[in-house]
Motif scaffolding. Structure first.
Motif, mmCIF file in Angstrom:
data_model
loop_
_atom_site.group_PDB
_atom_site.id
_atom_site.type_symbol
_atom_site.label_atom_id
_atom_site.label_comp_id
_atom_site.label_asym_id
_atom_site.label_seq_id
_atom_site.Cartn_x
_atom_site.Cartn_y
_atom_site.Cartn_z
ATOM 1 N N LYS A 177 0.620 -1.359 -0.038
ATOM 2 C CA LYS A 177 -0.072 -0.178 -0.057
ATOM 3 C C LYS A 177 0.718 1.304 -0.099
ATOM 4 N N PHE A 178 2.055 1.191 0.685
ATOM 5 C CA PHE A 178 3.032 2.241 0.769
ATOM 6 C C PHE A 178 4.277 1.988 0.315
ATOM 7 N N PRO A 179 4.392 1.687 -1.143
ATOM 8 C CA PRO A 179 5.823 1.504 -1.741
ATOM 9 C C PRO A 179 6.856 2.216 -1.658
ATOM 10 N N SER A 180 6.561 3.535 -1.302
ATOM 11 C CA SER A 180 7.568 4.578 -1.227
ATOM 12 C C SER A 180 8.098 4.513 0.091
ATOM 13 N N PHE A 181 7.810 3.863 1.164
ATOM 14 C CA PHE A 181 8.437 3.747 2.484
ATOM 15 C C PHE A 181 9.372 2.619 2.350
ATOM 16 N N ASP A 182 10.562 3.221 1.974
ATOM 17 C CA ASP A 182 11.761 2.137 2.005
ATOM 18 C C ASP A 182 12.561 2.520 2.949
ATOM 19 N N PHE A 183 13.725 1.851 2.977
ATOM 20 C CA PHE A 183 14.828 1.998 4.116
ATOM 21 C C PHE A 183 15.267 3.246 3.956
#
Length: 289
Positions: free
Chosen positions: A58-64
């Protein structure tokens, strides 16, 4: 060794000596632990290291990289506040923060260039202070959605020091995904939830505060609609004071600075002593406040 020497000489308790040592220690690199451990635990951005895990589908931009950037923004903000001896009220509202290009993109703030973090003036009055930080907004959300209840309890507990009662056991749970609703909107779903007797007392205090922060999604991005519907972000504090945005909520909180100040003194003293405060500490808290 310097502290032990002064203590051995019976001088560490002298006000001018003690103050000089405090200033010396706060200018040391080791003072960064205050932002990581004290402020990080208090304001919850330390949870980015462990418990905060937005759903990657749902939130693919929330990466490391974003996780680390959100943590660094909050840590740098608190470090700067201590280093420059700034007002603690900037934790409620400020007109600046620390951003790198990744965070500038995440927040929709243009003109943030370079490879590292730098102090950036905020033009949007909704964004300043801890409740405008993506670290805090992510830590007070669930993996698939925001949680007005958690955010409302956060404002009452961590900012004002007036926590609501603990939730009762065995109460019906709301959907983990806000796309799976029975009501017309998630706000309506929460309002319906409040009619359950076991839930009513707490949710009537905390939910209306959380509604006022719904413009921020579960990873701290600004939004004006949700699931194709305009957001109703009107909110209300337990004393009946109403607001309609993070900006107006912060103005109300600034008017309750006495509560916030006392809460910070209690948090700081408890952290310094390494124990919970007792009634015997009240005079100390009052004097410091």
């Amino acid at each position: 060794s310097e502290l032990f020497t002064l203590a051995g000489e019976g001088r560490l308790g002298m006000p001018e000596v003690l103050q000089a040592q405090v200033k010396r220690m706060l200018s040391d690199e080791k003072a960064k632990s205050l932002s990581m451990h004290f402020a990080g635990q208090w304001f919850k951005w330390e949870e980015l290291r462990s418990r905060t895990n937005p759903d990657r589908n749902k939130f693919p931009s929330f990466d490391f990289e974003l996780r680390v950037s959100l943590y660094r923004e909050s840590s740098l903000f608190f470090e700067n506040m201590v280093r420059e001896n700034r007002s603690i009220l900037e934790l409620i509202d400020s007109d600046y923060t620390y951003l790198n290009p990744r965070l500038g993109q995440h927040y929709g703030i243009e003109g943030v260039s370079g490879s590292g973090f730098r102090k950036v003036a905020l033009k949007d009055p909704n964004r300043g202070g801890v409740i405008g930080m993506g670290s805090v907004l992510s830590a007070t959300s669930l993996p698939l959605r925001t949680s007005p209840s958690v955010r409302g309890a956060y404002v009452l507990t961590e900012l004002l020091g007036t926590p609501p009662p603990s939730p009762p056991m065995d109460v019906p749970q709301l959907p983990e995904d806000d796309r799976q609703l029975k009501a017309a909107s998630f706000r309506q779903e929460l309002i319906d939830h409040r009619f359950i007797p076991a839930c009513k007392a707490c949710h009537e205090r905390i939910d209306p505060i959380g509604f006022g922060l719904e413009n921020f999604d579960a990873i701290g991005r600004w939004r004006t609609s949700h699931n194709g519907r305009p957001l109703d972000t009107s909110g209300e504090l337990p004393d009946g004071t109403s607001f309609s945005s993070p900006e107006s909520l912060k103005k109300i909180l600034m008017g309750k600075r006495d509560l916030f100040t006392r809460n910070m003194v209690e948090k700081t003293l408890s952290y310094a002593l390494g124990r919970e405060l007792s009634p015997y500490d009240r005079q100390t808290v009052k004097a410091i406040t």
